[in-house]
Design an enzyme around this catalytic site. Structure first.
Site, PDB file in Angstrom:
ATOM      1  CG  ASP A 124      -2.309   0.698   1.025  1.00  0.00           C
ATOM      2  OD1 ASP A 124      -2.274   1.957   0.769  1.00  0.00           O
ATOM      3  OD2 ASP A 124      -3.153   0.059   1.314  1.00  0.00           O
ATOM      4  N   GLY A 156      -4.506   6.053   1.057  1.00  0.00           N
ATOM      5  CA  GLY A 156      -6.129   5.838   0.854  1.00  0.00           C
ATOM      6  C   GLY A 156      -6.022   6.165  -0.664  1.00  0.00           C
ATOM      7  CB  SER A 172      -0.209  -1.038  -6.792  1.00  0.00           C
ATOM      8  OG  SER A 172      -0.322  -2.150  -7.516  1.00  0.00           O
ATOM      9  CG  HIS A 222     -12.387  -0.982  -5.050  1.00  0.00           C
ATOM     10  ND1 HIS A 222     -11.300  -1.613  -4.926  1.00  0.00           N
ATOM     11  CD2 HIS A 222     -13.076  -1.187  -3.975  1.00  0.00           C
ATOM     12  CE1 HIS A 222     -11.459  -2.580  -4.041  1.00  0.00           C
ATOM     13  NE2 HIS A 222     -12.421  -2.230  -3.476  1.00  0.00           N
ATOM     14  CG  HIS A 277     -12.727  -7.589  -0.811  1.00  0.00           C
ATOM     15  ND1 HIS A 277     -12.847  -6.500   0.050  1.00  0.00           N
ATOM     16  CD2 HIS A 277     -13.818  -8.558  -0.375  1.00  0.00           C
ATOM     17  CE1 HIS A 277     -13.818  -6.737   1.056  1.00  0.00           C
ATOM     18  NE2 HIS A 277     -14.228  -7.906   0.683  1.00  0.00           N
TER      19      HIS A 277
HETATM   20  N1  SAH Z   1      -7.473  -5.059   2.069  1.00  0.00           N
HETATM   21  C1  SAH Z   1      -7.684  -4.166   3.246  1.00  0.00           C
HETATM   22  C2  SAH Z   1      -8.319  -2.895   2.467  1.00  0.00           C
HETATM   23  C3  SAH Z   1      -7.686  -2.121   1.499  1.00  0.00           C
HETATM   24  S1  SAH Z   1      -8.417  -0.521   1.083  1.00  0.00           S
HETATM   25  C4  SAH Z   1      -8.487  -4.804   4.057  1.00  0.00           C
HETATM   26  O1  SAH Z   1      -9.518  -5.478   3.725  1.00  0.00           O
HETATM   27  O2  SAH Z   1      -8.506  -4.501   5.421  1.00  0.00           O
HETATM   28  C5  SAH Z   1      -7.810  -0.299  -0.360  1.00  0.00           C
HETATM   29  C6  SAH Z   1      -6.152   0.236  -0.203  1.00  0.00           C
HETATM   30  O3  SAH Z   1      -5.688   0.399  -1.472  1.00  0.00           O
HETATM   31  C7  SAH Z   1      -5.974   1.800   0.359  1.00  0.00           C
HETATM   32  O4  SAH Z   1      -5.371   1.800   1.671  1.00  0.00           O
HETATM   33  C8  SAH Z   1      -5.345   2.359  -0.656  1.00  0.00           C
HETATM   34  O5  SAH Z   1      -4.312   3.301   0.100  1.00  0.00           O
HETATM   35  C9  SAH Z   1      -4.396   1.549  -1.593  1.00  0.00           C
HETATM   36  N2  SAH Z   1      -4.360   1.750  -2.740  1.00  0.00           N
HETATM   37  C10 SAH Z   1      -4.977   2.336  -3.671  1.00  0.00           C
HETATM   38  N3  SAH Z   1      -4.505   2.580  -4.859  1.00  0.00           N
HETATM   39  C11 SAH Z   1      -3.083   2.335  -4.551  1.00  0.00           C
HETATM   40  C12 SAH Z   1      -1.959   2.247  -5.250  1.00  0.00           C
HETATM   41  N4  SAH Z   1      -1.662   2.816  -6.475  1.00  0.00           N
HETATM   42  N5  SAH Z   1      -0.750   1.989  -4.762  1.00  0.00           N
HETATM   43  C13 SAH Z   1      -0.769   1.242  -3.541  1.00  0.00           C
HETATM   44  N6  SAH Z   1      -1.890   1.275  -2.838  1.00  0.00           N
HETATM   45  C14 SAH Z   1      -3.063   1.659  -3.257  1.00  0.00           C
HETATM   46 MG    MG Z   2     -12.264  -4.379  -0.014  1.00  0.00          MG
END
Ligand code: SAH
Ligand code: MG
Length: 207
Positions: A68, A72, A121, A141, A166
């Site tokens: 991550d 957010g 990512s 998403h 998910h």
């Molecule tokens: N899997 C976690 C929830 C993840 S929420 C659980 O179930 O507890 C989605 C996360 O994706 C967020 O924390 C956000 O910071 C991260 N995210 C979104 N786009 C991203 C990117 N391009 N690179 C890294 N992290 C990313």
């Molecule tokens: Mg989720």
């Protein structure tokens, strides 16, 4: 209480959006994997899914990379109905879930099993050469982000490895399209066998 029971009940107390039945399905999927694998989740937030998967990883002698940038997703920013001011970094005013994530993994006693990877990512994916025995896609998403994650990470899943996605909602009234679309693409690619799943979690295996 056994170690696993302890971890599963702890996971339920962690901030996040992973209902416990879906969390248990993450755990069961992890538990069914071969020993000693390399796993990765895209989207760590405060570490909730990492504890469910980490409980299984500990049992299987696997390692889970929990990736991550910790600022957010686009959809998690101020104005979001679940926005949590406690997660704002007072130094720069940005959302920062890394401290909460670290506390979660430390409290769970999973620091040698769940390894944080902090960064965007796609940049990580470009430099990450290890084949994955399990991949959990739960990052941004939005249309572009979800497809980019899917395209960058899915090819790294080995034969027999698991692909979990998910927030897959077949009815648009229940949630956004991109996770559902990437799930359909995986199914239609003919490269994966589906195992059902739980709630909005889908579980596939590469054959
Ligand atoms: N899997 C976690 C929830 C993840 S929420 C659980 O179930 O507890 C989605 C996360 O994706 C967020 O924390 C956000 O910071 C991260 N995210 C979104 N786009 C991203 C990117 N391009 N690179 C890294 N992290 C990313
Ligand atoms: Mg989720």
């Amino acid at each position: 209480m056994s170690r696993v029971e302890e971890l599963l009940s702890f996971a339920a107390t962690v901030k996040g959006f992973m209902p416990s039945d879906e969390g248990h399905a993450l755990f069961e999927t992890g538990r069914a994997q071969r020993r000693g694998g390399t796993w990765l989740e895209v989207g760590a937030w405060c570490g909730k899914s990492a504890v469910y998967l980490g409980a299984a990883a500990e049992e299987r002698g696997a390692v889970l990379y929990s990736l991550d940038h910790h600022h957010g997703s686009e959809e998690n920013q101020r104005g979001w109905e679940h926005f949590d001011e406690q997660l704002v970094d007072p130094v720069d005013g940005r959302l920062n879930t890394l401290p909460a994530w670290q506390h979660t993994i430390a409290s769970a006693g999973l620091e040698s099993v769940v390894l944080g990877v902090v960064g965007p990512s796609l940049v990580v994916a470009e430099h990450f050469d290890q084949p994955l025995d399990l991949l959990f896609i739960d990052g941004g998403h939005g249309d572009e982000v979800a497809w980019a994650d899917y395209r960058a990470w899915t090819p790294k899943v080995v034969r027999g490895g698991a692909l979990l996605i998910h927030d897959v909602f077949s009815d648009p009234a229940d949630g956004g399209r991109p996770p559902y679309e990437i799930y359909l693409d995986a199914v239609n690619s003919g490269e994966f066998t589906q195992h059902g799943g739980e709630g909005s979690l889908r579980v596939l295996t590469r054959h």
